[in-house]
Design an enzyme around this catalytic site. Structure first.
Site, PDB file in Angstrom:
ATOM      1  NE  ARG A 125      -3.988  -2.088   0.308  1.00  0.00           N
ATOM      2  CZ  ARG A 125      -3.927  -3.441  -0.011  1.00  0.00           C
ATOM      3  NH1 ARG A 125      -2.787  -3.923  -0.397  1.00  0.00           N
ATOM      4  NH2 ARG A 125      -5.187  -4.112   0.255  1.00  0.00           N
ATOM      5  CB  SER A 145      -8.282  -2.100   5.209  1.00  0.00           C
ATOM      6  OG  SER A 145      -8.433  -3.444   4.800  1.00  0.00           O
ATOM      7  CD  GLU A 162      -5.386   0.385   2.731  1.00  0.00           C
ATOM      8  OE1 GLU A 162      -5.265  -0.751   3.210  1.00  0.00           O
ATOM      9  OE2 GLU A 162      -6.026   0.725   1.767  1.00  0.00           O
TER      10      GLU A 162
HETATM   11  P1  FAD Z   1      -9.153   8.534  -3.558  1.00  0.00           P
HETATM   12  O1  FAD Z   1      -9.736   8.222  -2.380  1.00  0.00           O
HETATM   13  O2  FAD Z   1     -10.071   9.612  -4.530  1.00  0.00           O
HETATM   14  O3  FAD Z   1      -7.837   9.235  -3.310  1.00  0.00           O
HETATM   15  C1  FAD Z   1      -6.933   8.255  -2.555  1.00  0.00           C
HETATM   16  C2  FAD Z   1      -5.564   9.225  -2.410  1.00  0.00           C
HETATM   17  O4  FAD Z   1      -5.038   9.325  -3.791  1.00  0.00           O
HETATM   18  C3  FAD Z   1      -5.802  10.915  -2.225  1.00  0.00           C
HETATM   19  O5  FAD Z   1      -4.635  11.262  -1.418  1.00  0.00           O
HETATM   20  C4  FAD Z   1      -5.676  11.511  -3.689  1.00  0.00           C
HETATM   21  O6  FAD Z   1      -5.354  12.984  -3.365  1.00  0.00           O
HETATM   22  C5  FAD Z   1      -4.881  10.782  -4.332  1.00  0.00           C
HETATM   23  N1  FAD Z   1      -5.082  10.454  -5.722  1.00  0.00           N
HETATM   24  C6  FAD Z   1      -6.232  10.048  -6.292  1.00  0.00           C
HETATM   25  N2  FAD Z   1      -6.164  10.251  -7.712  1.00  0.00           N
HETATM   26  C7  FAD Z   1      -4.867  10.911  -7.995  1.00  0.00           C
HETATM   27  C8  FAD Z   1      -4.261  11.106  -9.017  1.00  0.00           C
HETATM   28  N3  FAD Z   1      -4.928  10.874 -10.290  1.00  0.00           N
HETATM   29  N4  FAD Z   1      -3.008  11.596  -8.945  1.00  0.00           N
HETATM   30  C9  FAD Z   1      -2.383  11.672  -7.802  1.00  0.00           C
HETATM   31  N5  FAD Z   1      -3.151  11.484  -6.563  1.00  0.00           N
HETATM   32  C10 FAD Z   1      -4.334  10.946  -6.675  1.00  0.00           C
HETATM   33  N6  FAD Z   1      -7.801  -0.795  -1.548  1.00  0.00           N
HETATM   34  C11 FAD Z   1      -7.060  -1.932  -1.799  1.00  0.00           C
HETATM   35  O7  FAD Z   1      -5.812  -1.791  -1.967  1.00  0.00           O
HETATM   36  N7  FAD Z   1      -7.491  -3.286  -1.670  1.00  0.00           N
HETATM   37  C12 FAD Z   1      -8.847  -3.682  -1.409  1.00  0.00           C
HETATM   38  O8  FAD Z   1      -9.102  -4.465  -1.354  1.00  0.00           O
HETATM   39  C13 FAD Z   1      -9.516  -2.731  -1.274  1.00  0.00           C
HETATM   40  N8  FAD Z   1     -11.000  -2.773  -0.669  1.00  0.00           N
HETATM   41  C14 FAD Z   1     -11.880  -1.579  -0.497  1.00  0.00           C
HETATM   42  C15 FAD Z   1     -12.941  -1.662  -0.054  1.00  0.00           C
HETATM   43  C16 FAD Z   1     -13.890  -0.760   0.046  1.00  0.00           C
HETATM   44  C17 FAD Z   1     -15.420  -1.146   0.334  1.00  0.00           C
HETATM   45  C18 FAD Z   1     -13.522   0.589   0.063  1.00  0.00           C
HETATM   46  C19 FAD Z   1     -14.426   1.588   0.408  1.00  0.00           C
HETATM   47  C20 FAD Z   1     -12.226   0.808  -0.172  1.00  0.00           C
HETATM   48  C21 FAD Z   1     -11.325  -0.369  -0.623  1.00  0.00           C
HETATM   49  N9  FAD Z   1     -10.019  -0.041  -0.952  1.00  0.00           N
HETATM   50  C22 FAD Z   1      -9.101  -1.087  -1.293  1.00  0.00           C
HETATM   51  C23 FAD Z   1      -9.370   1.283  -0.907  1.00  0.00           C
HETATM   52  C24 FAD Z   1      -9.565   2.129  -2.211  1.00  0.00           C
HETATM   53  O9  FAD Z   1     -10.779   1.686  -2.826  1.00  0.00           O
HETATM   54  C25 FAD Z   1      -8.283   2.108  -2.930  1.00  0.00           C
HETATM   55  O10 FAD Z   1      -7.199   2.791  -2.448  1.00  0.00           O
HETATM   56  C26 FAD Z   1      -8.655   2.919  -4.341  1.00  0.00           C
HETATM   57  O11 FAD Z   1      -7.400   3.054  -4.919  1.00  0.00           O
HETATM   58  C27 FAD Z   1      -8.777   4.560  -4.088  1.00  0.00           C
HETATM   59  O12 FAD Z   1      -9.289   5.100  -5.069  1.00  0.00           O
HETATM   60  P2  FAD Z   1      -9.873   6.393  -5.177  1.00  0.00           P
HETATM   61  O13 FAD Z   1     -10.100   6.842  -6.704  1.00  0.00           O
HETATM   62  O14 FAD Z   1     -11.219   6.318  -4.623  1.00  0.00           O
HETATM   63  O15 FAD Z   1      -8.697   7.278  -4.693  1.00  0.00           O
HETATM   64  N1  EPU Z   2      -9.828 -11.192  10.842  1.00  0.00           N
HETATM   65  C1  EPU Z   2     -10.428 -11.342  11.985  1.00  0.00           C
HETATM   66  N2  EPU Z   2     -11.438 -10.404  12.374  1.00  0.00           N
HETATM   67  C2  EPU Z   2     -11.843  -9.681  11.547  1.00  0.00           C
HETATM   68  C3  EPU Z   2     -11.367  -9.284  10.495  1.00  0.00           C
HETATM   69  C4  EPU Z   2     -10.202 -10.555   9.731  1.00  0.00           C
HETATM   70  O1  EPU Z   2      -9.937 -12.204  12.752  1.00  0.00           O
HETATM   71  O2  EPU Z   2     -12.621  -8.647  12.082  1.00  0.00           O
HETATM   72  C5  EPU Z   2      -8.866 -12.283  10.091  1.00  0.00           C
HETATM   73  C6  EPU Z   2      -9.503 -13.426   9.106  1.00  0.00           C
HETATM   74  O3  EPU Z   2     -10.232 -14.148   9.653  1.00  0.00           O
HETATM   75  C7  EPU Z   2      -8.302 -13.687   8.374  1.00  0.00           C
HETATM   76  C8  EPU Z   2      -7.354 -12.387   8.635  1.00  0.00           C
HETATM   77  O4  EPU Z   2      -7.899 -11.563   9.523  1.00  0.00           O
HETATM   78  O5  EPU Z   2      -7.777 -14.768   9.073  1.00  0.00           O
HETATM   79  C9  EPU Z   2      -7.301 -11.693   7.245  1.00  0.00           C
HETATM   80  O6  EPU Z   2      -8.502 -10.972   6.889  1.00  0.00           O
HETATM   81  P1  EPU Z   2      -9.060 -10.616   5.333  1.00  0.00           P
HETATM   82  O7  EPU Z   2      -8.711 -12.021   4.554  1.00  0.00           O
HETATM   83  O8  EPU Z   2     -10.328 -10.137   5.598  1.00  0.00           O
HETATM   84  O9  EPU Z   2      -8.068  -9.652   5.077  1.00  0.00           O
HETATM   85  P2  EPU Z   2      -7.508  -8.398   5.672  1.00  0.00           P
HETATM   86  O10 EPU Z   2      -6.159  -8.528   6.352  1.00  0.00           O
HETATM   87  O11 EPU Z   2      -8.447  -8.032   6.673  1.00  0.00           O
HETATM   88  C10 EPU Z   2      -6.647  -7.367   3.518  1.00  0.00           C
HETATM   89  C11 EPU Z   2      -6.448  -6.282   2.803  1.00  0.00           C
HETATM   90  C12 EPU Z   2      -7.592  -5.834   2.132  1.00  0.00           C
HETATM   91  C13 EPU Z   2      -8.058  -6.983   1.107  1.00  0.00           C
HETATM   92  C14 EPU Z   2      -8.150  -8.235   1.732  1.00  0.00           C
HETATM   93  C15 EPU Z   2      -7.923  -9.427   0.895  1.00  0.00           C
HETATM   94  C16 EPU Z   2      -5.313  -4.735   3.995  1.00  0.00           C
HETATM   95  C17 EPU Z   2      -4.994  -3.350   4.985  1.00  0.00           C
HETATM   96  N3  EPU Z   2      -6.291  -5.089   3.778  1.00  0.00           N
HETATM   97  O12 EPU Z   2      -7.446  -7.177   4.356  1.00  0.00           O
HETATM   98  O13 EPU Z   2      -7.676  -4.670   1.314  1.00  0.00           O
HETATM   99  O14 EPU Z   2      -9.395  -6.719   0.252  1.00  0.00           O
HETATM  100  O15 EPU Z   2      -6.753  -8.534   2.641  1.00  0.00           O
HETATM  101  O16 EPU Z   2      -6.972  -9.597   0.188  1.00  0.00           O
HETATM  102  O17 EPU Z   2      -4.071  -5.025   3.472  1.00  0.00           O
HETATM  103  C18 EPU Z   2      -8.097  -2.072   1.531  1.00  0.00           C
HETATM  104  O18 EPU Z   2      -6.926  -2.122   1.624  1.00  0.00           O
HETATM  105  O19 EPU Z   2      -8.863  -1.338   1.945  1.00  0.00           O
HETATM  106  C19 EPU Z   2      -8.883  -3.595   1.747  1.00  0.00           C
HETATM  107  C20 EPU Z   2      -9.999  -3.734   1.830  1.00  0.00           C
END
Ligand code: FAD
Ligand code: EPU
Length: 338
Positions: free
Chosen positions: A164, A238, A334
């Protein structure tokens, strides 16, 4: 390009926080983006570029120019025997790009299906899920320098990707606006199903022949069952990163908490599941007013309705303090706190 005054950012952040932008504009071309940056420079106000607003927490009103990136379009730059290089404008919605890849049989992003937000933030955050990170398919990006106006190309190496992390969160923090990203996608897929939940889900769906579409379906199913939908409950995914500790610290924690969940990093340190730490510190489902810790995924902080950014931040600090007191492990957000 039209500059608007005092605009609510509630529709532009997935936490659904009510905060206002002093100035606001949307840009649909690089020229408009350059004009907006120029305008902010002349007005001597800071600027903030947003895509989907799904990784930000607004703790107060933004006293500058918010630029909503709406640069759209795809272009296949070249193909060779193994790869296809697709340039995508930064304002494209990430999941729409994943669907485009699935439709055209371009492999590499199927594990990253349904991540909210836009293409421009994908390298900034090095988005990752289910065993894959963007750096594995990233080829290059173009960015405009915010203050000096020149355009620069960044290669994979230049971005210094980490968990990240990228150069845009450190050395070049707030220096560049990403305008397009080129991904190097595979013609022949290499499947990543090592992340436990995917394998189980494929079995549950009786998938006998692997395909990028089957993996995407499995990922979408897992994500939808675990993560709250921002359209229903405000959140930014997260809230914290999973923290890494050295092997000695891990051993002592494992002794005290035998069920602790952790994964080994390539450098031998151990990445702890922060969701597990928060849940077992008793905070899963914690709620104070409209701010809380999600009841199904403790790594996700939520806004049940009218929480302010500072109320979410108070829950964030409570989580950090409680986890530190119980395990001696420091959590780091994050989400970008603004
Ligand atoms: P924004 O929130 O609009 O911006 C994020 C940051 O990037 C800000 O600092 C902004 O200024 C900067 N930025 C945005 N666009 C640009 C640009 N064009 N140039 C320079 N800077 C820029 N992330 C994961 O990695 N894995 C996941 O599994 C994941 N799951 C998610 C699930 C949910 C339900 C939610 C709500 C979020 C999740 N995220 C996850 C986090 C998020 O989706 C990602 O970080 C995504 O890339 C953010 O994109 P955005 O366009 O919304 O960024
Ligand atoms: N867990 C718990 N309790 C909870 C949540 C998770 O015990 O309330 C345990 C789960 O049982 C599992 C472990 O934690 O054993 C990992 O959980 P999970 O697979 O849900 O993944 P995570 O570590 O919680 C990360 C990323 C997610 C990504 C998933 C799948 C980070 C910070 N988060 O979550 O990314 O979608 O793995 O790869 O690395 C994001 O970055 O916003 C995000 C959602």
């Amino acid at each position: 390009m039209e500059i608007l005054d005092h605009i609510s950012l509630k529709p532009y952040n997935s936490f659904g926080i009510e905060a206002a932008a002093r100035y606001f504009t949307s840009v649909t071309s690089v020229t408009e983006l350059e004009e907006a940056l120029d305008w902010a420079g002349k007005a001597k106000v800071p600027s903030l570029v947003i895509g989907g607003g799904s990784n930000i927490l607004l703790k107060e009103n933004y006293n500058g120019l918010v630029i909503k990136n709406e640069l759209r379009g795809y272009e296949v730059l070249e193909t060779d025997e193994d790869f296809i290089y697709v340039k995508v404008c930064a304002g494209e919605i990430w999941h729409r790009f994943v669907l485009h890849c699935l439709e055209h049989q371009y492999a590499g992003v199927e594990n990253l299906a349904l991540i909210p937000g836009c293409v421009g933030a994908s390298p900034m955050q090095n988005i990752g899920a289910y065993g894959v990170e963007i750096r594995e398919v990233f080829h290059a990006l173009t960015a405009v320098h915010r203050y000096e106006g020149y355009t620069k190309t960044f290669t994979n190496e230049d971005c210094a990707f980490g968990y990240r992390e990228s150069v845009f969160k450190h050395v070049y923090k707030d220096q560049f606006v990403i305008t397009d990203v080129t991904y190097r996608l595979r013609k022949k897929p290499v499947f990543h199903i090592e992340y436990g939940a995917i394998r189980q889900e494929l079995e549950r769906q009786h998938v006998t022949e692997l395909s990028i579409q089957a993996i995407a379906r499995a990922v979408i199913h897992i994500r939808s069952s675990k993560l709250p939908d921002p359209a229903v409950i405000g959140n930014a995914g997260s809230f914290f990163k999973n923290p890494s500790v050295d092997p000695a610290k891990y051993e002592s924690l494992k002794k005290a908490f035998p069920d602790l969940v952790a994964y080994e990093n390539e450098n031998g340190t151990m990445k702890l599941a922060a969701g597990w730490l928060i849940e077992h510190a008793g905070l899963k489902g914690y709620r104070s007013g409209d701010a809380g810790v999600h009841e199904k995924q403790a790594l996700v902080l939520v806004n049940y309705g009218k929480a302010t950014g500072s109320e979410i931040l108070s829950v964030c600090n409570l989580v950090i303090d409680t986890v530190f007191k119980k395990y001696g492990v420091e959590l780091h957000p994050e989400v970008n706190i603004l």
